[in-house]
Design a protein around this motif. Structure first.
Motif, short mmCIF file in Angstrom:
data_model
loop_
_atom_site.label_atom_id
_atom_site.label_comp_id
_atom_site.label_asym_id
_atom_site.label_seq_id
_atom_site.Cartn_x
_atom_site.Cartn_y
_atom_site.Cartn_z
N THR A 326 0.83 -1.21 0.00
CA THR A 326 0.00 0.00 0.00
C THR A 326 0.87 1.26 0.00
O THR A 326 0.65 2.19 -0.78
CB THR A 326 -0.90 0.02 1.26
OG1 THR A 326 -1.39 -1.30 1.46
CG2 THR A 326 -2.02 1.01 1.17
N LEU A 327 1.87 1.27 0.89
CA LEU A 327 2.73 2.45 0.98
C LEU A 327 3.55 2.62 -0.30
O LEU A 327 3.72 3.75 -0.80
CB LEU A 327 3.64 2.34 2.21
CG LEU A 327 4.52 3.56 2.48
CD1 LEU A 327 3.69 4.81 2.72
CD2 LEU A 327 5.45 3.31 3.66
N VAL A 328 4.05 1.51 -0.85
CA VAL A 328 4.83 1.60 -2.09
C VAL A 328 3.97 2.20 -3.21
O VAL A 328 4.40 3.11 -3.92
CB VAL A 328 5.38 0.21 -2.50
CG1 VAL A 328 6.04 0.28 -3.87
CG2 VAL A 328 6.39 -0.29 -1.47
N ARG A 329 2.74 1.72 -3.31
CA ARG A 329 1.85 2.26 -4.36
C ARG A 329 1.58 3.73 -4.14
O ARG A 329 1.59 4.53 -5.08
CB ARG A 329 0.52 1.50 -4.35
CG ARG A 329 0.59 0.18 -5.08
CD ARG A 329 -0.77 -0.50 -5.06
NE ARG A 329 -0.74 -1.82 -5.65
CZ ARG A 329 -0.84 -2.07 -6.96
NH1 ARG A 329 -1.00 -1.08 -7.82
NH2 ARG A 329 -0.79 -3.31 -7.41
N GLU A 330 1.37 4.10 -2.87
CA GLU A 330 1.08 5.49 -2.53
C GLU A 330 2.25 6.41 -2.91
O GLU A 330 2.07 7.48 -3.47
CB GLU A 330 0.83 5.56 -1.02
CG GLU A 330 0.25 6.84 -0.49
CD GLU A 330 0.15 6.74 1.03
OE1 GLU A 330 0.75 7.60 1.70
OE2 GLU A 330 -0.48 5.77 1.53
N LEU A 331 3.48 5.94 -2.65
CA LEU A 331 4.64 6.79 -2.89
C LEU A 331 5.14 6.75 -4.33
O LEU A 331 5.78 7.70 -4.79
CB LEU A 331 5.79 6.39 -1.95
CG LEU A 331 5.53 6.62 -0.45
CD1 LEU A 331 6.63 5.98 0.38
CD2 LEU A 331 5.45 8.12 -0.15
N THR A 332 4.90 5.65 -5.04
CA THR A 332 5.48 5.54 -6.38
C THR A 332 4.43 5.45 -7.48
O THR A 332 4.77 5.58 -8.66
CB THR A 332 6.35 4.25 -6.49
OG1 THR A 332 5.48 3.10 -6.46
CG2 THR A 332 7.34 4.15 -5.36
N ASN A 365 8.84 3.60 -11.66
CA ASN A 365 7.70 4.03 -10.85
C ASN A 365 6.41 3.97 -11.66
O ASN A 365 5.55 4.86 -11.59
CB ASN A 365 7.91 5.45 -10.28
CG ASN A 365 9.05 5.47 -9.29
OD1 ASN A 365 9.28 4.48 -8.59
ND2 ASN A 365 9.76 6.58 -9.23
N GLU A 366 6.33 2.96 -12.45
CA GLU A 366 5.18 2.75 -13.31
C GLU A 366 5.07 1.24 -13.50
O GLU A 366 6.09 0.57 -13.72
CB GLU A 366 5.45 3.44 -14.65
CG GLU A 366 4.29 3.43 -15.59
CD GLU A 366 4.69 4.07 -16.93
OE1 GLU A 366 5.29 5.16 -16.94
OE2 GLU A 366 4.40 3.44 -17.96
#
Ligand code: ATP
Ligand code: MG
Length: 575
Positions: A326-332, A365-366
């Motif tokens: 969740t955090l990785v998706r939020e940041l990247t 980041n995609e």
């Protein structure tokens, strides 16, 4: 001791759940029995070994000026809340409530209890230094209890705590304990190495683990093939001066512009490198960590792994953990596996080995995309470089630059300079000679007693069983009465047994009504250093056989010379 009266249930079969040889032999030799996962009963033979080790520890601790105490196992939560460890210790801490609903734990270690004692009793510099130790059962709810006494949930530990007026004196106490540990493990007959370990916020080399060298050990140790550098894997530093790969000057201009490549469902280093046909050392992994404060991104080369302990120490935080999806998706804006430094809005730290890299591959980041031809400085920046990765066998010794070697070990002891961590959290102070209030400087020192016994067996055995070092053997000598029904054999064996007892030599008389083969097998299994065989055949010529378990050396000795011969072993102990 008479075997016929001793509770010594040996067994021939290897227990199914015993993976390592020390565990197998401790069960087979009737030393321990499992009650439940990671919790064992010590039978008489096992307890004798434990007590031998404890005696050595006591003698050396006392010699070093430490004093024995015994603290309770049950500890109130309030003390752990004072130091904050009630929240950070995690599931290894066995917590429970009393009938009034008050919280307690079963002590996994005793910094809180001892600091509480000392802050109440120590007033002035005249009361210091102080070193208090105990030998006691600890409880840690280990996630993977295994290997018998090696990693139990309830286990016997010697823990000592030193209290000093300042850093300088605390360091003296530290080295005193270090020396005591060297003597203890030498006296236990172990081949060991003291290795540098992580000392957290303290820094410097004030944490050493005493590792018994064994292939089955759970710990990886890094040693130098040339100098005496040795560290555990977490601690082992990487010196950029001795970097293996020297990158040449950039080739011409900054090369090609960064370019996006589709990498559908291709995430791991292996997949990406194969797909894009680049070497792993051209790839940069970008990992996001939660730190209890701001998240940070860490860059390491594709063929390297982030060392979270180094990161934690660099940031000065209690814990670091890989960010969840969740955090990785939020940041990247992308799932894990495609993270890269370009456009990332959080602090980016890079391992030293990123510094010389050019023309790298990073996540875009995609989802399902990576970038190639990426240059630091042109395409992204980092806020700092540091040693942030695990050492690998192809790295060099951080001290001298020579080759290193990875070996395995069993951590039997740990010495650690605590500094003011606990005295600060719990206000343990004293008045100095100027009447000024100061924090006490502490150290802590642990030895796993059962683990030491197991490690000794791991290093001292053969296909027939244990080969105890003299110092920790449950008995020094075993006398086999081969034919107990033969009155001459019985009376000569008794005579030798009594003679040895009178000479204060711990002896086990195998007077059981068993076949000779059983007695020989059991004697080999339980590993007593000296075996004396009293049998009909030898007695015909007035002789018995004396055999050393370790070397297999045998000697036919006349009855009248037996005691003298055995005494000789103690004048010149054979290891
Ligand atoms: P490990 O990394 O093996 O879990 P630790 O760092 O948790 O050890 P310390 O807290 O330093 O260990 O404890 C002191 C000593 O107690 C260790 O050096 C080890 O010999 C022993 N010990 C620790 N945990 C166990 C266990 N679960 N079973 C048996 N002995 C243990
Ligand atoms: Mg542990």
């Amino acid at each position: 001791m008479r075997y016929s009266q001793l509770f010594l249930p040996t067994q021939r079969e290897t227990p199914a759940d015993a993976e390592v040889v020390s565990h197998q032999l401790m069960i087979r030799a009737g030393m321990i029995r499992k009650l439940t996962s990671g919790i064992y009963t010590y039978l008489p033979l096992g307890l004798r070994v434990i007590q031998k080790i404890e005696t050595i520890i006591r003698e050396e601790m006392n010699r070093a000026g430490a004093q024995e105490v015994l603290m309770p196992s049950v500890q109130p939560a309030e003390l752990w809340q004072e130091t904050g460890r009630w929240n950070v210790y995690g599931k290894e801490l066995l917590r429970f409530k009393d009938r009034h609903g008050r919280d307690y734990c079963l002590g996994p270690t005793h910094e809180e209890v001892i600091t509480d004692l000392v802050r109440k009793e120590v007033r002035s510099y005249r009361d210091l230094p102080l070193n208090l130790y105990q030998i006691q059962n600890k409880f840690r709810d280990e996630i993977r209890p295994r290997f018998g006494l090696m990693r139990g949930r309830e286990f016997i530990m010697k823990d000592a705590y030193s209290f000093d007026i300042d850093e300088e004196h605390a360091e003296k106490s530290y080295w005193k304990m270090y020396d005591a540990y060297v003597r203890i493990f030498e006296r236990c007959g172990l081949k060991f190495k003291a290795v540098e370990a992580d000392s957290g916020a303290i820094g410097g080399t004030f944490s050493h683990e005493f590792m018994v060298l064994a292939d089955t050990g759970e710990d990886a140790i890094v040693t130098c093939t040339s100098c005496d550098y040795a560290a555990n894997l977490e601690k082992a530093e990487i010196n950029p001066d001795y970097a293996r790969d020297r990158y040449g000057k950039p080739l011409g201009s900054k090369g090609l512009p960064a370019e996006k490549r589709g990498t559908p469902n291709i995430k791991t280093v292996e997949e990406v490198t194969r797909f894009l046909r680049v070497r792993p050392d051209r790839l940069v992994k970008t990992l996001i960590f939660e730190t209890g404060k701001e998240p940070v991104a860490v860059l390491v080369r594709g063929d390297h792994e982030v060392n979270p302990i180094k990161l934690k120490n660099l940031l000065g935080v209690e814990t670091v953990a890989l960010a969840d999806e969740t955090l990785v998706r939020e940041l990247t804006g992308a799932p894990p596996g495609f993270t890269g430094p370009l456009g990332l809005k959080i602090r980016i730290l890079a391992d030293n080995d990123i510094r010389p890299m050019e023309d790298m591959v990073v996540g875009a980041n995609e989802e399902d995309a990576h970038l190639v031809h990426v240059y630091r400085g042109r395409d992204f920046d980092v806020s700092g470089f540091a040693d942030l990765r695990f050492i690998t066998p192809s790295d060099r010794c951080p001290r001298c630059g020579k080759d290193i070697l990875f070996i395995r070990g069993i951590e039997v002891g740990h010495v650690f300079k605590l500094g003011e961590k606990y005295s600060q959290a719990m206000s343990a102070t004293y008045l100095d000679d100027q009447g000024k209030e100061r924090l006490i400087v502490m150290g802590c020192y642990g030895i796993g007693v059962g683990r030491t016994a197991a490690a000794a067996i791991e290093q001292n055995h053969d296909q027939d069983g244990i080969i105890f070092p003299w110092s920790i053997a449950p008995f020094q000598v075993t006398v086999l009465m081969l034919q107990p029904e033969d009155s001459e054999v019985a009376s000569q064996a008794e005579k030798i047994y009594n003679g040895l007892k009178e000479a204060n030599i711990e002896t086990l008389l195998d007077d059981r009504d068993e076949r000779p083969g059983v007695k020989f097998k059991d004697a080999d299994l339980i590993g007593i250093p000296v075996r004396i065989t009293v049998g009909e055949r030898g007695l015909k010529s007035g002789q018995v056989e004396i055999r050393l378990r370790r070397t297999g050396e045998t000697d036919e000795v006349r009855l009248e010379n037996v005691i003298e011969k055995v005494r000789g072993f103690f004048r010149e102990p054979v290891s």
